[in-house]
Design a protein around this motif. Structure first.
Motif, mmCIF file in Angstrom:
data_model
loop_
_atom_site.group_PDB
_atom_site.id
_atom_site.type_symbol
_atom_site.label_atom_id
_atom_site.label_comp_id
_atom_site.label_asym_id
_atom_site.label_seq_id
_atom_site.Cartn_x
_atom_site.Cartn_y
_atom_site.Cartn_z
ATOM 1 N N PHE A 1 0.807 -1.211 0.000
ATOM 2 C CA PHE A 1 0.000 0.000 0.000
ATOM 3 C C PHE A 1 0.848 1.273 0.000
ATOM 4 N N ARG A 2 2.136 1.134 -0.290
ATOM 5 C CA ARG A 2 2.983 2.315 -0.457
ATOM 6 C C ARG A 2 2.866 2.803 -1.903
ATOM 7 N N PHE A 3 2.303 3.974 -2.052
ATOM 8 C CA PHE A 3 2.118 4.584 -3.358
ATOM 9 C C PHE A 3 3.014 5.813 -3.471
ATOM 10 N N PRO A 4 3.327 6.248 -4.679
ATOM 11 C CA PRO A 4 4.065 7.506 -4.831
ATOM 12 C C PRO A 4 3.228 8.678 -4.310
ATOM 13 N N PRO A 5 3.886 9.813 -3.993
ATOM 14 C CA PRO A 5 3.164 10.959 -3.428
ATOM 15 C C PRO A 5 2.022 11.469 -4.301
ATOM 16 N N SER A 6 2.050 11.165 -5.574
ATOM 17 C CA SER A 6 0.991 11.638 -6.473
ATOM 18 C C SER A 6 -0.344 10.937 -6.220
ATOM 19 N N VAL A 7 -0.324 9.824 -5.474
ATOM 20 C CA VAL A 7 -1.548 9.109 -5.114
ATOM 21 C C VAL A 7 -1.863 9.412 -3.651
ATOM 22 N N HIS A 8 -3.052 9.915 -3.394
ATOM 23 C CA HIS A 8 -3.474 10.242 -2.032
ATOM 24 C C HIS A 8 -4.093 8.998 -1.403
ATOM 25 N N VAL A 9 -3.575 8.579 -0.245
ATOM 26 C CA VAL A 9 -3.987 7.310 0.362
ATOM 27 C C VAL A 9 -4.498 7.542 1.778
ATOM 28 N N LEU A 10 -5.634 6.926 2.090
ATOM 29 C CA LEU A 10 -6.185 6.912 3.445
ATOM 30 C C LEU A 10 -6.290 5.463 3.898
ATOM 31 N N ARG A 11 -5.565 5.144 4.950
ATOM 32 C CA ARG A 11 -5.668 3.817 5.576
ATOM 33 C C ARG A 11 -6.595 3.952 6.772
ATOM 34 N N TYR A 12 -7.797 3.361 6.678
ATOM 35 C CA TYR A 12 -8.700 3.414 7.816
ATOM 36 C C TYR A 12 -8.073 2.591 8.930
ATOM 37 N N PRO A 13 -7.837 3.187 10.095
ATOM 38 C CA PRO A 13 -7.001 2.539 11.120
ATOM 39 C C PRO A 13 -7.595 1.264 11.686
ATOM 40 N N VAL A 14 -6.697 0.395 12.148
ATOM 41 C CA VAL A 14 -7.115 -0.855 12.772
ATOM 42 C C VAL A 14 -7.921 -0.561 14.037
ATOM 43 N N PHE A 15 -7.415 0.356 14.851
ATOM 44 C CA PHE A 15 -8.134 0.794 16.056
ATOM 45 C C PHE A 15 -8.190 2.315 16.063
ATOM 46 N N ARG A 16 -9.334 2.851 16.443
ATOM 47 C CA ARG A 16 -9.473 4.298 16.562
ATOM 48 C C ARG A 16 -9.577 4.663 18.042
ATOM 49 N N PRO A 17 -8.994 5.800 18.425
ATOM 50 C CA PRO A 17 -9.107 6.234 19.823
ATOM 51 C C PRO A 17 -10.581 6.293 20.244
ATOM 52 N N GLY A 18 -10.868 5.720 21.363
ATOM 53 C CA GLY A 18 -12.247 5.691 21.842
ATOM 54 C C GLY A 18 -12.861 4.315 21.804
ATOM 55 N N VAL A 19 -12.331 3.408 20.985
ATOM 56 C CA VAL A 19 -12.894 2.066 20.882
ATOM 57 C C VAL A 19 -12.800 1.339 22.218
ATOM 58 N N LEU A 20 -11.638 1.444 22.862
ATOM 59 C CA LEU A 20 -11.454 0.748 24.134
ATOM 60 C C LEU A 20 -12.308 1.348 25.244
ATOM 61 N N LEU A 21 -12.807 2.566 25.022
ATOM 62 C CA LEU A 21 -13.723 3.187 25.978
ATOM 63 C C LEU A 21 -15.177 2.934 25.605
ATOM 64 N N LEU A 22 -15.371 1.988 24.660
ATOM 65 C CA LEU A 22 -16.699 1.566 24.205
ATOM 66 C C LEU A 22 -17.484 2.706 23.563
ATOM 67 N N ASN A 23 -16.771 3.612 22.912
ATOM 68 C CA ASN A 23 -17.423 4.675 22.142
ATOM 69 C C ASN A 23 -17.824 4.092 20.792
ATOM 70 N N ILE A 24 -19.106 3.795 20.604
ATOM 71 C CA ILE A 24 -19.535 3.107 19.388
ATOM 72 C C ILE A 24 -19.374 3.973 18.148
ATOM 73 N N ARG A 25 -19.222 5.288 18.319
ATOM 74 C CA ARG A 25 -18.959 6.142 17.161
ATOM 75 C C ARG A 25 -17.593 5.855 16.548
ATOM 76 N N LYS A 26 -16.712 5.269 17.320
ATOM 77 C CA LYS A 26 -15.367 4.966 16.834
ATOM 78 C C LYS A 26 -15.213 3.500 16.440
ATOM 79 N N SER A 27 -16.316 2.780 16.370
ATOM 80 C CA SER A 27 -16.263 1.359 16.044
ATOM 81 C C SER A 27 -16.565 1.156 14.564
ATOM 82 N N GLY A 28 -16.546 -0.089 14.152
ATOM 83 C CA GLY A 28 -16.918 -0.424 12.777
ATOM 84 C C GLY A 28 -15.748 -0.374 11.829
ATOM 85 N N ARG A 29 -15.801 -1.249 10.835
ATOM 86 C CA ARG A 29 -14.790 -1.280 9.780
ATOM 87 C C ARG A 29 -15.318 -0.522 8.553
#
Length: 382
Positions: free
Chosen positions: A105-133
């Motif tokens: 998933f390493r692209f040259p700078p000309s390609v804009h890449v967003l990696r949706y994170p494995v864990f988002r801050p708040g998940v461990l605090l059971l914030n359901i807004r930060k859950s889901g894939r």
């Protein structure tokens, strides 16, 4: 899981199953045209051709992108488009691609890449807004063509899995672009500009589950459609774990005299999900719902039609994770021609199915009953 692994070794699935050729169909009078794909090779060739023909902007989002021949072809096409001056944006889910080397998933700078994170801050605090894939699959090119449906990107999906995807051409492509832009701007800076102008179309609507905003409309779309059924309901689902309301809606439709049919893989790629799903078969069969088991291949499609008038194709499974958990996207279509074609696809798929009868199910082995009983409490989590 050990038994499942053994089965795959001694009984590898064949790659031959009924195929329905791609068909382009008009939707309403807005100028939008829909092409239905049921075979990965056909879909991927048209997606790659669209990327290679791009002249302005490519938006690409996928839950899974495999580091194999097909995945490499997509990566190369996206890079080539960026090198000739096309704006290229790529989104992929970090968790779903943990087994894929990060270097892919390493692209040259000309390609804009967003990696949706494995864990988002708040998940461990059971914030359901930060859950889901990010379970969505979107490709749009120049605001003129767009693709969405059940297919991930990889060689396995090209030939060995039965899935369903749509290609949109015309004004409705804005719906897919807008969905991509909203997701990108919520999770990445700098923001993308709004694209084109919104077009109202009473025949086609796009629905999005957005955990961040606690918005989950797709479940309601299913319920509303089933509640209106008078003649027939056709569901094709990879993982079928309806909650009590959806289960009751299907049984009620059958009680009203509608012919309610659900097509699922006899053995999916998730053996635990299979066992949990089967814990609901007794209630469905007793309620008059017909269950069809797809043979010797994985069916991964997420489609439904009702009464030959309403249809939906998308990324959403009928389970808790998809309906009230993940980022999902479904295209809802009110068009008799599209519904008629999807009914033909369903009939073609039935040639590779066997019907599960109530008598057969009542006589299943005790070991199967035990597995269902043990795993049933986990159903709300899946």
């Amino acid at each position: 899981m050990g038994v499942n692994h053994w089965r795959r070794k001694v009984r590898p699935r064949r790659a031959v199953f009924p195929r329905t050729a791609p068909v382009e169909l008009p939707v309403g009078d807005s100028g939008t045209r829909v092409t239905v794909y049921t075979y990965g090779e056909d879909l991927f060739e048209d997606m790659l051709a669209a990327i290679r023909g791009a002249w302005h902007r490519v938006l690409f989002e996928s839950y899974i992108v495999k580091d194999d021949q097909v995945g490499q072809r997509f990566k190369e096409a996206l890079i080539e488009a960026a090198e000739r001056g096309v704006e290229v944006y790529v989104v992929y889910d970090g968790f779903a691609n943990l087994v894929v080397p990060r270097s892919f998933f390493r692209f040259p700078p000309s390609v804009h890449v967003l990696r949706y994170p494995v864990f988002r801050p708040g998940v461990l605090l059971l914030n359901i807004r930060k859950s889901g894939r990010d379970h969505r699959k979107i490709l749009t090119v120049d605001g003129e063509v767009g693709f969405s449906g059940g297919y991930n990107v990889g060689s396995l999906y090209a030939t060995n899995w039965r899935d369903t995807h749509l290609r949109l051409a015309g004004p409705a492509v804005w719906e897919l672009e807008n969905a991509f832009v909203d997701f990108w701007n919520r999770h990445r800076l700098p923001e993308l500009d709004r694209l084109g102008e919104a077009a109202w179309d009473s025949h086609l609507r796009l629905h999005r589950n957005v955990p961040e905003l606690l918005i989950y409309p797709i479940r309601a779309v299913f319920l509303e459609a089933i509640d209106r059924a008078k003649e027939r309901v056709l569901f094709t689902q990879a993982y079928f774990l309806p909650d009590q309301e959806l289960q009751r809606a299907l049984i009620d439709a059958a009680g009203r005299g509608a012919d309610v049919n659900v097509l699922v893989p006899e053995e999916s790629n998730h053996v635990i999900v299979d066992q949990i799903s089967r814990s609901q078969y007794s209630a469905l069969l007793r309620g008059g719902v017909r269950l069809w088991l797809y043979q010797d291949a994985m069916v991964h499609a997420k489609t439904a039609t009702v009464d030959g008038q309403w249809s939906t194709v998308g990324t959403t499974n009928v389970d808790r994770l998809s309906l009230t958990g993940n980022y999902e996207i479904n295209i809802e279509i009110f068009d008799k021609g599209v519904a008629r074609h999807l009914e033909e696809v369903f009939a073609n798929d039935l040639a590779n199915c066997r019907e599960l009868t109530e008598e057969e199910w009542d006589n299943r082995p005790l070991l199967s009953r035990f597995g269902e009983l043990v795993l049933a409490p986990w159903r709300p989590l899946l």
